[in-house]
Design a protein around this motif. Sequence first.
Motif, PDB file in Angstrom:
ATOM      1  N   LEU A  56      -6.384  63.154  -4.359  1.00 31.59           N
ATOM      2  CA  LEU A  56      -6.618  64.585  -4.542  1.00 31.59           C
ATOM      3  C   LEU A  56      -7.937  64.868  -5.247  1.00 31.59           C
ATOM      4  CD1 LEU A  56      -3.026  65.782  -5.405  1.00 31.59           C
ATOM      5  CD2 LEU A  56      -4.390  66.467  -3.441  1.00 31.59           C
ATOM      6  N   LYS A  57      -8.285  64.062  -6.231  1.00 32.70           N
ATOM      7  CA  LYS A  57      -9.528  64.274  -6.963  1.00 32.70           C
ATOM      8  C   LYS A  57     -10.757  64.100  -6.053  1.00 32.70           C
ATOM      9  CE  LYS A  57      -8.571  64.825 -11.447  1.00 32.70           C
ATOM     10  NZ  LYS A  57      -9.279  65.709 -12.364  1.00 32.70           N
ATOM     11  N   GLN A  58     -10.709  63.161  -5.118  1.00 32.71           N
ATOM     12  CA  GLN A  58     -11.814  62.965  -4.186  1.00 32.71           C
ATOM     13  C   GLN A  58     -11.968  64.193  -3.291  1.00 32.71           C
ATOM     14  OE1 GLN A  58     -11.357  59.754  -1.358  1.00 32.71           O
ATOM     15  NE2 GLN A  58     -13.518  59.790  -0.800  1.00 32.71           N
ATOM     16  N   VAL A  59     -10.861  64.706  -2.793  1.00 31.03           N
ATOM     17  CA  VAL A  59     -10.903  65.896  -1.940  1.00 31.03           C
ATOM     18  C   VAL A  59     -11.458  67.080  -2.718  1.00 31.03           C
ATOM     19  CG1 VAL A  59      -9.510  67.526  -0.613  1.00 31.03           C
ATOM     20  CG2 VAL A  59      -9.017  65.079  -0.492  1.00 31.03           C
ATOM     21  N   GLY A  60     -10.984  67.265  -3.946  1.00 30.63           N
ATOM     22  CA  GLY A  60     -11.468  68.364  -4.768  1.00 30.63           C
ATOM     23  C   GLY A  60     -12.961  68.290  -5.004  1.00 30.63           C
ATOM     24  N   GLN A  61     -13.463  67.102  -5.243  1.00 31.46           N
ATOM     25  CA  GLN A  61     -14.897  66.929  -5.476  1.00 31.46           C
ATOM     26  C   GLN A  61     -15.692  67.283  -4.225  1.00 31.46           C
ATOM     27  OE1 GLN A  61     -16.144  62.916  -6.320  1.00 31.46           O
ATOM     28  NE2 GLN A  61     -18.073  63.580  -7.196  1.00 31.46           N
TER      29      GLN A  61
END
Length: 104
Positions: A43-48
Amino acid sequence: MRCVIARFPFDLTKAGVLESMQAVKPEPVTGESVIIGRRHYPLKQVGQVITGQDRRDFSAAEVQRAMARLGFTCRPAPSAAPAPAPGLSPFQRASAMLGTPEMA
């Protein structure tokens, strides 16, 4: 769809997220993840990628909420493997994992 991530509003669409993540190679998943296309992304990769913000600026829950509202499938963090029994040798641990043979 208007989504707020890290106190900033973003107009996100499912097609826009698919297009943004198309050329991005997924990192290994260690926490919560989202399925985009056929790939599992943290999720953090997508958010970035979709916000252009640093990963420390938002939580995984904010991205998960936005992705779920857009119709993507979100997965919880993978469960940890059970800890090996203390005091067993590697041979005994492997034998316990294999179980006992069944007699016919």
